[in-house]
Design a protein around this motif. Sequence first.
Motif, PDB file in Angstrom:
ATOM      1  N   LEU A  61       0.872  -1.173   0.000  1.00 54.75           N
ATOM      2  CA  LEU A  61       0.000   0.000   0.000  1.00 54.75           C
ATOM      3  C   LEU A  61       0.913   1.228   0.000  1.00 54.75           C
ATOM      4  N   TYR A  62       0.722   2.121  -0.951  1.00 58.11           N
ATOM      5  CA  TYR A  62       1.590   3.292  -1.066  1.00 58.11           C
ATOM      6  C   TYR A  62       0.862   4.555  -0.627  1.00 58.11           C
ATOM      7  N   ASP A  63       1.565   5.373   0.139  1.00 51.81           N
ATOM      8  CA  ASP A  63       1.136   6.728   0.469  1.00 51.81           C
ATOM      9  C   ASP A  63       2.172   7.659  -0.154  1.00 51.81           C
ATOM     10  N   LEU A  64       1.855   8.214  -1.314  1.00 52.71           N
ATOM     11  CA  LEU A  64       2.820   9.002  -2.091  1.00 52.71           C
ATOM     12  C   LEU A  64       2.629  10.486  -1.797  1.00 52.71           C
ATOM     13  N   GLY A  65       3.698  11.117  -1.340  1.00 52.17           N
ATOM     14  CA  GLY A  65       3.597  12.484  -0.844  1.00 52.17           C
ATOM     15  C   GLY A  65       2.966  12.444   0.529  1.00 52.17           C
ATOM     16  N   SER A  66       3.576  11.661   1.399  1.00 52.13           N
ATOM     17  CA  SER A  66       2.945  11.270   2.671  1.00 52.13           C
ATOM     18  C   SER A  66       2.931  12.366   3.721  1.00 52.13           C
ATOM     19  N   SER A  67       3.703  13.428   3.538  1.00 59.85           N
ATOM     20  CA  SER A  67       3.820  14.513   4.521  1.00 59.85           C
ATOM     21  C   SER A  67       4.005  13.937   5.929  1.00 59.85           C
ATOM     22  N   LEU A  68       3.114  14.255   6.862  1.00 57.58           N
ATOM     23  CA  LEU A  68       3.299  13.805   8.242  1.00 57.58           C
ATOM     24  C   LEU A  68       2.696  12.422   8.500  1.00 57.58           C
ATOM     25  N   GLY A  69       2.195  11.762   7.456  1.00 57.22           N
ATOM     26  CA  GLY A  69       1.746  10.388   7.604  1.00 57.22           C
ATOM     27  C   GLY A  69       0.305  10.213   8.026  1.00 57.22           C
ATOM     28  N   ALA A  70      -0.532  11.243   7.846  1.00 57.67           N
ATOM     29  CA  ALA A  70      -1.937  11.105   8.253  1.00 57.67           C
ATOM     30  C   ALA A  70      -2.634   9.994   7.482  1.00 57.67           C
ATOM     31  N   VAL A  71      -2.387   9.913   6.173  1.00 57.43           N
ATOM     32  CA  VAL A  71      -3.011   8.854   5.373  1.00 57.43           C
ATOM     33  C   VAL A  71      -2.455   7.494   5.771  1.00 57.43           C
ATOM     34  N   THR A  72      -1.145   7.413   5.964  1.00 53.03           N
ATOM     35  CA  THR A  72      -0.541   6.149   6.394  1.00 53.03           C
ATOM     36  C   THR A  72      -1.155   5.670   7.706  1.00 53.03           C
ATOM     37  N   GLN A  73      -1.349   6.582   8.645  1.00 51.68           N
ATOM     38  CA  GLN A  73      -1.973   6.201   9.912  1.00 51.68           C
ATOM     39  C   GLN A  73      -3.393   5.692   9.695  1.00 51.68           C
ATOM     40  N   SER A  74      -4.122   6.330   8.785  1.00 53.18           N
ATOM     41  CA  SER A  74      -5.483   5.886   8.493  1.00 53.18           C
ATOM     42  C   SER A  74      -5.483   4.497   7.851  1.00 53.18           C
ATOM     43  N   LEU A  75      -4.562   4.271   6.922  1.00 48.06           N
ATOM     44  CA  LEU A  75      -4.443   2.944   6.314  1.00 48.06           C
ATOM     45  C   LEU A  75      -4.194   1.890   7.384  1.00 48.06           C
ATOM     46  N   ARG A  76      -3.323   2.195   8.311  1.00 46.78           N
ATOM     47  CA  ARG A  76      -2.961   1.215   9.328  1.00 46.78           C
ATOM     48  C   ARG A  76      -4.098   0.977  10.325  1.00 46.78           C
ATOM     49  N   ARG A  77      -4.940   1.991  10.546  1.00 45.87           N
ATOM     50  CA  ARG A  77      -6.082   1.810  11.450  1.00 45.87           C
ATOM     51  C   ARG A  77      -7.158   0.912  10.844  1.00 45.87           C
ATOM     52  N   HIS A  78      -7.307   0.970   9.520  1.00 46.30           N
ATOM     53  CA  HIS A  78      -8.463   0.325   8.900  1.00 46.30           C
ATOM     54  C   HIS A  78      -8.162  -0.973   8.156  1.00 46.30           C
ATOM     55  N   VAL A  79      -6.972  -1.109   7.611  1.00 42.20           N
ATOM     56  CA  VAL A  79      -6.682  -2.271   6.771  1.00 42.20           C
ATOM     57  C   VAL A  79      -6.246  -3.444   7.641  1.00 42.20           C
ATOM     58  N   ARG A  80      -6.938  -4.558   7.481  1.00 40.68           N
ATOM     59  CA  ARG A  80      -6.617  -5.783   8.213  1.00 40.68           C
ATOM     60  C   ARG A  80      -6.448  -6.910   7.199  1.00 40.68           C
ATOM     61  N   VAL A  81      -5.346  -6.923   6.517  1.00 39.62           N
ATOM     62  CA  VAL A  81      -5.076  -7.912   5.479  1.00 39.62           C
ATOM     63  C   VAL A  81      -3.713  -8.535   5.780  1.00 39.62           C
ATOM     64  N   ASP A  82      -3.629  -9.840   5.669  1.00 40.58           N
ATOM     65  CA  ASP A  82      -2.381 -10.531   5.964  1.00 40.58           C
ATOM     66  C   ASP A  82      -1.310 -10.215   4.923  1.00 40.58           C
ATOM     67  N   ASP A  83      -0.087 -10.103   5.396  1.00 38.98           N
ATOM     68  CA  ASP A  83       1.082 -10.003   4.526  1.00 38.98           C
ATOM     69  C   ASP A  83       0.985  -8.859   3.516  1.00 38.98           C
ATOM     70  N   CYS A  84       0.609  -7.692   4.001  1.00 45.25           N
ATOM     71  CA  CYS A  84       0.771  -6.491   3.188  1.00 45.25           C
ATOM     72  C   CYS A  84       1.379  -5.419   4.083  1.00 45.25           C
ATOM     73  N   HIS A  85       1.944  -4.394   3.490  1.00 50.92           N
ATOM     74  CA  HIS A  85       2.621  -3.366   4.256  1.00 50.92           C
ATOM     75  C   HIS A  85       2.470  -2.028   3.548  1.00 50.92           C
ATOM     76  N   VAL A  86       2.777  -0.963   4.268  1.00 47.22           N
ATOM     77  CA  VAL A  86       2.659   0.398   3.749  1.00 47.22           C
ATOM     78  C   VAL A  86       4.043   0.952   3.466  1.00 47.22           C
ATOM     79  N   ILE A  87       4.188   1.611   2.324  1.00 48.23           N
ATOM     80  CA  ILE A  87       5.384   2.401   2.034  1.00 48.23           C
ATOM     81  C   ILE A  87       4.940   3.851   1.886  1.00 48.23           C
ATOM     82  N   ALA A  88       5.453   4.715   2.741  1.00 49.41           N
ATOM     83  CA  ALA A  88       5.146   6.147   2.711  1.00 49.41           C
ATOM     84  C   ALA A  88       6.364   6.887   2.154  1.00 49.41           C
ATOM     85  N   VAL A  89       6.128   7.733   1.170  1.00 53.57           N
ATOM     86  CA  VAL A  89       7.231   8.404   0.476  1.00 53.57           C
ATOM     87  C   VAL A  89       6.999   9.914   0.449  1.00 53.57           C
ATOM     88  N   ASP A  90       8.022  10.666   0.804  1.00 52.08           N
ATOM     89  CA  ASP A  90       7.966  12.125   0.698  1.00 52.08           C
ATOM     90  C   ASP A  90       9.368  12.637   0.411  1.00 52.08           C
TER      91      ASP A  90
END
Length: 247
Positions: A61-90
Amino acid sequence: MSKEPDRLFSQPLAQVPDFAFNEDVVRVFPDMIKRSVPGYPTIVENLGVLAAQFAQPHTTLYDLGSSLGAVTQSLRRHVRVDDCHVIAVDNSQAMVERCREYLNAQDSMFQELLPVQVIEGDILALDFKPASVVALNFTLQFIAPEQRLALLGRIRQALVPGGAMILSEKLRFNDLEEHALLTDLHIAFKRANGYSELEIAQKRSAIENVMKPDSLEEHRDRLLAAGFSKVVPWFQCLNFASLIALP
């Protein structure tokens, strides 16, 4: 998260510099974006809800232009899928450093969150891994217009079947009266959130050379040209909108 109020443009400046995501902006960014972008908290929280519908095992899961990570935090709160991860880039070092602090704090508050990697880098040069969700949250508008189609094409190629890209942007409007009305209403929104006329004018001068919005029609046409099969607007508040693009 930082509670420092945004007063960056509250005093008259002899020359207004181009807007940059530097340490000064990082300090006040949560307050700035909440008071400047109508619907921003709704967009961010629901990005996680939407992502949970498209996220798939064994993908990124990509958060492109992640700034302070608000979207990344939201992804992590809601997504419950095995063997996936987030990459945040800024590409802002100051943003990346603070983002890591906020994500570490999130880790201390919640258990069993998706793993996350925060990268300081240029999303135009990113080597995409197979992805089921890509979030571009108010990021594309800061990319040079001539580079946008190629980036979207690379994202489309990285998306697995059943995945989605979620694109949030400030809009401009081809109808001059519509554009003027929604611009005036956006200014009223900022006034209602405590910004002075000086702050509004100086911020506009700072950002006009670095942020180039497109119309909804331009976004739709470009996404289709990049290979997406369907573009579905899911949110609009004044001149800010978010779209789901399906592969």
